[in-house]
Design an enzyme around this catalytic site. Structure first.
Site, PDB file in Angstrom:
ATOM      1  CG  ASP A   1      -0.167  -0.095   2.525  1.00 35.86           C
ATOM      2  OD1 ASP A   1       0.757  -0.931   2.625  1.00 35.86           O
ATOM      3  OD2 ASP A   1      -0.495   0.651   3.468  1.00 35.86           O
TER       4      ASP A   1
ATOM      5  NE  ARG B   1       1.896   4.464  -9.481  1.00 38.14           N
ATOM      6  CZ  ARG B   1       1.952   5.592 -10.181  1.00 38.14           C
ATOM      7  NH1 ARG B   1       3.116   6.203 -10.348  1.00 38.14           N
ATOM      8  NH2 ARG B   1       0.862   6.111 -10.723  1.00 38.14           N
TER       9      ARG B   1
ATOM     10  CE  LYS C   1      -0.662   0.846   6.606  1.00 35.73           C
ATOM     11  NZ  LYS C   1       0.601   0.651   5.914  1.00 35.73           N
TER      12      LYS C   1
ATOM     13  CD  GLU D   1       0.935   0.494  10.386  1.00 31.57           C
ATOM     14  OE1 GLU D   1       2.153   0.520  10.142  1.00 31.57           O
ATOM     15  OE2 GLU D   1       0.066   0.416   9.494  1.00 31.57           O
TER      16      GLU D   1
ATOM     17  CD  GLU E   1       6.253   2.328  11.506  1.00 36.18           C
ATOM     18  OE1 GLU E   1       7.456   2.109  11.292  1.00 36.18           O
ATOM     19  OE2 GLU E   1       5.429   2.565  10.588  1.00 36.18           O
TER      20      GLU E   1
ATOM     21  CE  LYS F   1       1.871  -3.188   8.906  1.00 36.91           C
ATOM     22  NZ  LYS F   1       1.701  -3.006   7.459  1.00 36.91           N
TER      23      LYS F   1
ATOM     24  CB  SER G   1       9.240  -5.460   8.699  1.00 36.81           C
ATOM     25  OG  SER G   1       8.898  -4.629   7.597  1.00 36.81           O
ATOM     26  N   GLY G   2       9.066  -2.446   9.922  1.00 34.84           N
ATOM     27  CA  GLY G   2       9.620  -1.176  10.373  1.00 34.84           C
ATOM     28  C   GLY G   2      11.068  -0.913  10.045  1.00 34.84           C
ATOM     29  N   GLY G   3      11.581  -1.516   8.985  1.00 34.19           N
ATOM     30  CA  GLY G   3      12.971  -1.254   8.620  1.00 34.19           C
ATOM     31  C   GLY G   3      13.949  -2.316   9.078  1.00 34.19           C
TER      32      GLY G   3
ATOM     33  CB  SER H   1       0.946  -6.666   8.372  1.00 38.53           C
ATOM     34  OG  SER H   1       0.478  -5.790   7.353  1.00 38.53           O
TER      35      SER H   1
ATOM     36  CE1 TYR I   1       4.996   1.203   4.001  1.00 42.81           C
ATOM     37  CE2 TYR I   1       2.710   1.667   3.477  1.00 42.81           C
ATOM     38  CZ  TYR I   1       3.776   0.780   3.566  1.00 42.81           C
ATOM     39  OH  TYR I   1       3.577  -0.539   3.209  1.00 42.81           O
TER      40      TYR I   1
END
Length: 383
Positions: A58, A80, A170, A210, A212, A252, A294-296, A321, A383
């Site tokens: 996304d 894309r 999301k 989420e 984060e 998430k 996963s965040g990097g 996710s 993002y």
């Protein structure tokens, strides 16, 4: 119609010390999610099914353009679409993936043969999902923090996405430890997530919640745990206040890790211990699924940490996710060349299977490539 009685915990009402004043009798709220309650519960259970997790594709057009630029491709709709077609038409993907989060453009796209991406997913028993927030903007009155916009018009957008075939949504907001976080930023994040969740459920979409907690910073894992507990306490307080049906949501969260610039890395076992400690203290067992971002982290780190969290039974489905942690190897294998599509799809299946095994607690890490071990943290990532 499924209904559930929800009450706010003392921990939630005590968080951040800003709901003070005369003691009041605890309010009991009833969550019903309207006529969609049974469908929401069914959708959430399907996404949170054993050995499966979510493929997050996304990224905004701008962020997708950065990914394409890394392999020398221009940021055009054609490119894309070609990349997302590669991902969503991978044969056998549904064995490991239960849901795919798409950007609005992708939800309405089709393959070059005219088959909608939504139908490609449904044919493999993968639930179509949709990103519904409108991105982060500066939060006035905070310490250089952000808030997530997109509540205006959200109900009508969700209704249209449901008609197009989406069944979950999301909304991503962020919390920055180096910037505090301030009580204002945490409250804004929690309230926005709760309003979004209620609106999404009212229109038939299971909301992924989420907040984060960014990896940015040099803080230790203990500080991350402290902040995560504050954030999730606040989130569940406002979810209950907005009568959100807990059985019809998915979470998430970030894993509880040290800051990316901390001098010492934590082991997968330490990360699993602190993350599960936080979740057990803050997340009701009524919630069907915890789908980690996963965040990097590197592909390998994200998988190893997930595996460590599934070494014993949990009250919720603990899964993934992932965006970059599923796509990094795929993109580099593809390189935008038609002759590499099959190899790139095999790379996707390798990562999806690895995380499927991690969800089942049976991942070993054997045979992982050097590419999978490379970190993907970007300071100030958008993002």
């Amino acid at each position: 119609m499924l209904t559930a009685k929800l009450s706010c915990s003392p921990a939630a009402t005590a968080s951040l010390g800003r709901r003070s004043g005369p003691a009041r009798r605890a309010a009991v709220v009833r969550a019903s999610a309207g006529s969609y309650a049974d469908e929401l519960v069914s959708t959430a259970k399907t996404v949170a099914s054993p050995g499966r997790g979510i493929l997050a594709i996304d990224e905004s057009n701008a962020t997708c353009g950065k990914r394409l630029a890394s392999i020398g491709l221009d940021n055009t709709e054609v490119n894309r679409q070609a990349y997302r077609q590669l991902l969503l038409t991978t044969a056998g993907l549904g064995e490991y993936i239960s849901g795919a989060i798409m950007f609005e453009e992708t939800l309405y796209q089709s393959t070059t043969d005219g088959k909608t991406f939504v139908d490609c997913l449904k044919d493999q028993n993968i639930m179509p999902g949709i990103k519904v927030d409108k991105g982060l903007v500066p939060l006035p009155g905070s310490n250089n923090e952000s808030w997530c916009q997109g509540l205006d018009g959200l109900a009508s957008r969700c209704a249209e996405y449901y008609k197009q075939g989406a069944r979950f949504a999301k909304w991503r907001t962020v919390v920055s430890i180096p910037c505090g976080p301030t009580a204002l930023a945490v409250k804004e994040a929690a309230w926005g997530l709760a309003r979004y969740a209620a609106i999404a459920q009212d229109n038939g979409l299971v909301p992924i919640v989420e907040p984060e907690i960014l990896l940015d910073g040099d803080h230790g894992i203990e500080r991350t745990l402290e902040v995560a507990e504050k954030v999730w306490s606040e989130v569940f307080f406002y979810l209950a206040e907005n009568n959100v049906l807990f059985e019809g949501i998915l979470l998430k969260p970030s894993m509880v890790t040290p800051g990316a610039e901390h001098k010492e890395k934590a082991s997968a076992e330490a990360i699993a211990h602190d993350t599960l400690t936080m979740l057990r203290r803050r997340v009701p067992p009524a919630v069907p699924g915890i789908m980690f971002l996963s965040g990097g982290q590197s592909e390998l780190e994200a998988t190893m940490n997930l595996n460590a969290m599934n070494q014993s039974a949990n009250p919720w489905h603990v899964s993934f996710s992932y965006a970059r942690a599923l796509q990094n190897s795929v993109l580099k294998t593809w390189q935008g060349r038609p002759e590499n599509i099959e190899a790139a799809q095999k790379a996707l299946l390798v990562r999806a299977k690895a995380n499927s095994l991690a969800q089942l607690g049976s991942y070993t890490g054997e045979g992982e490539s050097d590419e999978a071990k490379k970190g993907m943290f970007q300071k100030g990532y958008t993002y």
